[in-house]
Design an enzyme around this catalytic site. Structure first.
Site, PDB file in Angstrom:
ATOM      1  N   LYS A  81       0.757  -1.237  -0.154  1.00  0.00           N
ATOM      2  CA  LYS A  81      -0.030   0.044   0.074  1.00  0.00           C
ATOM      3  C   LYS A  81       0.785   1.281   0.021  1.00  0.00           C
ATOM      4  CE  LYS A  81      -3.797   1.726   2.925  1.00  0.00           C
ATOM      5  NZ  LYS A  81      -4.825   1.492   4.279  1.00  0.00           N
ATOM      6  N   SER A 156      -9.795   0.938   3.257  1.00  0.00           N
ATOM      7  CA  SER A 156      -8.770   1.969   2.353  1.00  0.00           C
ATOM      8  C   SER A 156      -7.851   1.437   1.383  1.00  0.00           C
ATOM      9  CB  SER A 156      -8.112   3.026   3.209  1.00  0.00           C
ATOM     10  OG  SER A 156      -7.293   2.533   4.118  1.00  0.00           O
ATOM     11  N   SER A 180      -9.591  -1.536   7.243  1.00  0.00           N
ATOM     12  CA  SER A 180      -8.952  -1.316   6.071  1.00  0.00           C
ATOM     13  C   SER A 180      -8.287  -2.417   5.411  1.00  0.00           C
ATOM     14  CB  SER A 180      -8.188  -0.036   5.770  1.00  0.00           C
ATOM     15  OG  SER A 180      -9.109   1.056   5.934  1.00  0.00           O
TER      16      SER A 180
HETATM   17  N1  GLN Z   1     -12.986   3.276   7.017  1.00  0.00           N
HETATM   18  C1  GLN Z   1     -12.328   3.544   8.292  1.00  0.00           C
HETATM   19  C2  GLN Z   1     -11.972   5.065   8.162  1.00  0.00           C
HETATM   20  O1  GLN Z   1     -12.271   5.816   7.415  1.00  0.00           O
HETATM   21  C3  GLN Z   1     -11.482   2.689   8.508  1.00  0.00           C
HETATM   22  C4  GLN Z   1     -10.002   3.029   7.533  1.00  0.00           C
HETATM   23  C5  GLN Z   1      -8.788   2.344   7.806  1.00  0.00           C
HETATM   24  O2  GLN Z   1      -8.816   1.403   8.341  1.00  0.00           O
HETATM   25  N2  GLN Z   1      -7.654   2.604   7.503  1.00  0.00           N
HETATM   26  O3  GLN Z   1     -11.362   5.814   8.805  1.00  0.00           O
END
Ligand code: GLN
Length: 491
Positions: A81, A156, A180
């Site tokens: 990532k 994400s 994510s």
């Molecule tokens: N969807 C959650 C957020 O927007 C988790 C994102 C993540 O785990 N990086 O914060």
């Protein structure tokens, strides 16, 4: 040849490369063949390193040919990532702010992968600064789900998930602050593991919510997650929150993965199934039935504070984010506005021009929650709720080996379906977020498909540092089913 290679998992590929039956160069060429075919439709990558990967693979092949020792990945192509610092390529975090940021050092997880002779073929797309659940918040490009190109891959870490699902790499790294890794794994039919907070070093992972963030793997199956975890887990003196070996030793997660957990006790929270889509509920219940047939005992429990996790998370995560993102001021890193006339304008305009609207929303929410007069009412209260949520997990693990529930209330949704309503988007993490607040490890594994042939994920949560048990429990299911072997139609 290339198809034979692409059908292997990391463990098999590594073994075959090690024996000289397949060359790492051929594996790298096979994934780049997939990338040529599919990347223009899927958009998983922000950067690709073809030449560098081929020469690295050739080096590893050479060592094997000469009988020299190679690392545990022996030239297996992987992706990471783009919120992990690398000295090769940019580290963009999916943001215009860091589009031209070149890190002078590698994240520890990256160093560990390189030391294990993994070939890092590219860096993958993400929601800007890992804030989102669909990868639609990326400031740089869109990523589509290989199972249905009109749908999101989840987020994400959507690029890392889509890349593995489309055979464009054999495994990948994501980061998980509130779901994510698990949610995109669920949307893309993969195994995705969020380790215990502190198990994997966060050094060089661009910070979002520092008390929640954790790096973890995506694999085609749970063995590949174990193989990845073996390499990235462990103490790192550069991350003071990484746990030392005395407190919690790193196991060989692959060695015992085939051993079923005897006398397995699974906790379920019946109320939590109410909010999910019926097809998801059905698949998860069927999965639990399979465990019962294997001899597991199922106990029904209550987790009374679980329902407050989204509210607590969006105070804590945004508070931490507002502080972490203060460093992007137009002076220290990345983007600087050309329209600024004085230093206040450098800060204000650089941030206004380079950060996306979701990131700005979070900075504003977090700044508000931390501000004098509101700190006690919001931030401090959220920390107290976090403790209560943690106590729900402690109680559950007093009487069970793991908790099972859906990973996500739905399967992959349509591109654009939730972008207009941030709250709707936040709710796609209802099942995953509490796990980060508690710091415990959890995995998502494929446990079925809905009527539209979209993958469904089963989430299994274990107690702190019980990754080995978690992987063994997951493998018990995989041995009984073939969901993890199915592939998107376009392949
Ligand atoms: N969807 C959650 C957020 O927007 C988790 C994102 C993540 O785990 N990086 O914060």
């Amino acid at each position: 040849m290339s198809n034979d290679i692409l059908n292997l998992n990391c463990v098999q590929l590594r073994d075959k490369i090690g024996k000289g039956e397949i060359k790492s160069v051929d594996a790298v060429n096979a994934v780049f063949g997939q990338i040529e075919k599919f990347e223009n439709k899927i958009g998983a990558f922000l950067s690709l390193f073809k030449e560098q990967s081929l020469s690295r693979a050739a080096e590893i092949d050479g060592k094997i040919k000469n009988g020299q020792a190679v690392g545990a990945f022996a030239g297996v192509p992987v992706a990471v990532k783009d919120n992990m610092c690398t000295t090769f390529g940019a580290t963009t975090c999916g943001s215009k702010m860091l589009e031209k940021f070149y890190s002078p050092y590698n994240a520890t997880a990256i160093e560990n992968l390189l030391a294990a002779d993994a070939v890092i073929i590219g860096k993958t797309n993400l929601d800007e600064f890992a804030m989102g659940s669909s990868t639609e918040n990326s400031g740089l490009k869109k990523t589509f789900n290989p199972w249905d190109l009109s749908r999101v891959p989840g987020g994400s870490s959507g690029g890392s998930a889509a890349a593995v699902a489309a055979g464009m790499c054999f495994a990948s790294l994501g980061s998980d602050t509130g779901g994510s890794i698990r949610q995109p794994a669920s949307f893309c039919g993969l195994a995705g593991l969020k380790p215990t907070y502190g198990r994997v070093s966060r050094y060089g992972l661009v910070a979002y919510g520092s008390s929640l963030d954790q790096i973890g793997p995506f694999g085609k199956d749970v063995s590949d997650c174990a193989m990845m975890l073996n390499v990235i887990a462990g103490h790192d003196e550069r991350d003071s929150t990484s746990v030392d070996e005395k407190t919690a030793a790193v196991n060989d997660y692959l060695a015992n993965i085939g051993k079923p957990v005897e006398g397995l006790k699974i906790a379920v929270v019946p109320e939590l199934f109410e909010g999910a889509n019926p097809e998801v509920v059905c698949a998860v219940k069927n999965a639990i039935e399979i465990y019962k047939k294997l001899g597991a005992e199922v106990v029904e429990i209550k987790m009374p504070y679980f329902e407050y996790s989204i509210a607590a998370y969006y105070l804590i995560a945004t508070a931490e984010a507002s502080s972490n993102l203060a460093r992007y001021d137009g002076v220290h890193y990345g983007y600087r506005s050309k329209n600024a006339n004085d230093y206040i304008e450098v800060y204000a305009k650089s941030r206004a021009e380079a950060l996306g609207s979701e990131v700005k929303r979070r900075i504003m929410l977090g700044t508000y929650a931390l501000s004098s007069g509101y700190y006690d009412a919001y931030y401090l209260k959220a920390l107290k709720v976090r403790n209560l949520i943690r106590s729900d997990f402690t109680a559950a693990f007093g009487n069970a080996d793991c908790i099972m529930m859906p990973t996500s209330p739905t399967t992959a949704f349509k591109v654009g379906e939730k972008t207009a309503d941030p709250l709707e988007m936040y709710l796609s993490d209802v099942y995953t977020i509490a796990v980060n607040l508690a710091g415990v490890p959890a995995i998502s594994i494929p446990c079925g498909f809905d009527g539209q042939n979209l993958p469904i994920g089963l989430q299994i949560i274990a107690s702190t540092f019980e990754e080995e048990k978690l992987l063994r429990i997951s493998k018990m299911f995989e041995n009984q089913t073939d969901y993890h072997k199915r592939k998107p139609r376009i392949l």
